[in-house]
Design a protein around this motif. Structure first.
Motif, PDB file in Angstrom:
ATOM      1  N   SER A   1       0.828  -1.196   0.000  1.00  0.00           N
ATOM      2  CA  SER A   1       0.000   0.000   0.000  1.00  0.00           C
ATOM      3  C   SER A   1       0.868   1.253   0.000  1.00  0.00           C
ATOM      4  O   SER A   1       1.866   1.323   0.724  1.00  0.00           O
ATOM      5  CB  SER A   1      -0.920   0.001   1.217  1.00  0.00           C
ATOM      6  N   THR A   2       0.492   2.231  -0.830  1.00  0.00           N
ATOM      7  CA  THR A   2       1.104   3.550  -0.814  1.00  0.00           C
ATOM      8  C   THR A   2      -0.026   4.535  -0.540  1.00  0.00           C
ATOM      9  O   THR A   2      -1.185   4.143  -0.442  1.00  0.00           O
ATOM     10  CB  THR A   2       1.771   3.896  -2.156  1.00  0.00           C
ATOM     11  N   ARG A   3       0.278   5.811  -0.479  1.00  0.00           N
ATOM     12  CA  ARG A   3      -0.798   6.780  -0.232  1.00  0.00           C
ATOM     13  C   ARG A   3      -1.700   6.936  -1.453  1.00  0.00           C
ATOM     14  O   ARG A   3      -2.812   7.427  -1.338  1.00  0.00           O
ATOM     15  CB  ARG A   3      -0.240   8.128   0.207  1.00  0.00           C
ATOM     16  N   LEU A   4      -1.255   6.454  -2.632  1.00  0.00           N
ATOM     17  CA  LEU A   4      -2.044   6.585  -3.852  1.00  0.00           C
ATOM     18  C   LEU A   4      -2.799   5.316  -4.236  1.00  0.00           C
ATOM     19  O   LEU A   4      -3.931   5.384  -4.690  1.00  0.00           O
ATOM     20  CB  LEU A   4      -1.140   6.992  -5.025  1.00  0.00           C
ATOM     21  N   TYR A   5      -2.166   4.167  -4.106  1.00  0.00           N
ATOM     22  CA  TYR A   5      -2.772   2.922  -4.562  1.00  0.00           C
ATOM     23  C   TYR A   5      -2.364   1.758  -3.670  1.00  0.00           C
ATOM     24  O   TYR A   5      -1.371   1.814  -2.963  1.00  0.00           O
ATOM     25  CB  TYR A   5      -2.401   2.624  -6.024  1.00  0.00           C
ATOM     26  N   THR A   6      -3.159   0.699  -3.743  1.00  0.00           N
ATOM     27  CA  THR A   6      -2.875  -0.538  -3.016  1.00  0.00           C
ATOM     28  C   THR A   6      -2.884  -1.684  -4.017  1.00  0.00           C
ATOM     29  O   THR A   6      -3.821  -1.818  -4.808  1.00  0.00           O
ATOM     30  CB  THR A   6      -3.929  -0.784  -1.918  1.00  0.00           C
ATOM     31  N   ILE A   7      -1.845  -2.484  -3.994  1.00  0.00           N
ATOM     32  CA  ILE A   7      -1.708  -3.614  -4.915  1.00  0.00           C
ATOM     33  C   ILE A   7      -2.027  -4.907  -4.173  1.00  0.00           C
ATOM     34  O   ILE A   7      -1.652  -5.076  -3.013  1.00  0.00           O
ATOM     35  CB  ILE A   7      -0.276  -3.684  -5.479  1.00  0.00           C
ATOM     36  N   GLY A   8      -2.711  -5.819  -4.843  1.00  0.00           N
ATOM     37  CA  GLY A   8      -3.032  -7.109  -4.248  1.00  0.00           C
ATOM     38  C   GLY A   8      -3.067  -8.208  -5.289  1.00  0.00           C
ATOM     39  O   GLY A   8      -2.842  -7.972  -6.481  1.00  0.00           O
ATOM     40  N   THR A   9      -3.349  -9.419  -4.832  1.00  0.00           N
ATOM     41  CA  THR A   9      -3.512 -10.551  -5.742  1.00  0.00           C
ATOM     42  C   THR A   9      -4.919 -11.101  -5.587  1.00  0.00           C
ATOM     43  O   THR A   9      -5.465 -11.124  -4.494  1.00  0.00           O
ATOM     44  CB  THR A   9      -2.493 -11.673  -5.449  1.00  0.00           C
ATOM     45  N   LEU A  10      -5.500 -11.517  -6.687  1.00  0.00           N
ATOM     46  CA  LEU A  10      -6.836 -12.099  -6.692  1.00  0.00           C
ATOM     47  C   LEU A  10      -6.711 -13.598  -6.914  1.00  0.00           C
ATOM     48  O   LEU A  10      -6.030 -14.027  -7.853  1.00  0.00           O
ATOM     49  CB  LEU A  10      -7.689 -11.465  -7.790  1.00  0.00           C
ATOM     50  N   SER A  11      -7.335 -14.364  -6.038  1.00  0.00           N
ATOM     51  CA  SER A  11      -7.329 -15.826  -6.139  1.00  0.00           C
ATOM     52  C   SER A  11      -8.758 -16.316  -6.208  1.00  0.00           C
ATOM     53  O   SER A  11      -9.661 -15.734  -5.603  1.00  0.00           O
ATOM     54  CB  SER A  11      -6.660 -16.451  -4.917  1.00  0.00           C
ATOM     55  N   ILE A  12      -8.953 -17.395  -6.952  1.00  0.00           N
ATOM     56  CA  ILE A  12     -10.261 -18.031  -7.034  1.00  0.00           C
ATOM     57  C   ILE A  12     -10.108 -19.453  -6.517  1.00  0.00           C
ATOM     58  O   ILE A  12      -9.302 -20.227  -7.057  1.00  0.00           O
ATOM     59  CB  ILE A  12     -10.816 -18.035  -8.469  1.00  0.00           C
TER      60      ILE A  12
END
Length: 136
Positions: free
Chosen positions: A10-21
């Motif tokens: 997470s930064t102050r502009l965006y948050t990165i994640g992974t999507l799992s099914i």
């Protein structure tokens, strides 16, 4: 069917994640840090809407708020958007429409099987930093 988003950085502009099914990692996510959905469990349904676009609907049970999706993101509102796609550069994705269509098709098949569909969002293991430090 369980769709899970694990937020990684997470930064102050965006948050990165992974999507799992169902436990299998499928793609990446990018969210606006200032307005992302709270970590928790949400119900997921499909809707064609008035415009006949293929939409994924995320339902927040306590308040029954609905977030409609279309294109390459899981919520069409500027706030609460979860963009999905393949990694381009930190904070940016590509081929979001293709990834969205595949996700929609999987959810559609699960609905036909009368399988419950949930979206689980977790912040476990998330690191923080600045947008510039993440690019380095």
């Amino acid at each position: 069917m369980e769709i899970k988003i694990n937020r990684n950085h997470s930064t102050r502009l965006y948050t990165i994640g992974t999507l799992s099914i169902n436990g299998k990692r499928t793609t990446l996510t990018v969210e606006d840090t200032a307005s992302m959905l709270l970590a928790g469990t949400y119900e997921v349904r499909l809707s064609s809407g008035l415009s006949r676009r293929r939409q994924i609907v995320i339902i927040n049970r306590p308040g029954m708020r609905k977030f409609h999706a279309g294109g390459s993101y899981l919520s069409s509102r500027k706030h609460h958007a979860i963009c999905i796609g393949e990694d381009l550069i930190p904070g940016a994705l590509k081929k979001g429409g293709d990834v969205y269509d595949r996700l929609f098709d999987r959810i559609e098949k699960a609905e036909l099987r009368k399988e419950p569909i949930s979206l689980v969002i977790t912040d476990k293991g998330m690191t923080t930093g600045t947008p510039i430090s993440h690019w380095l």
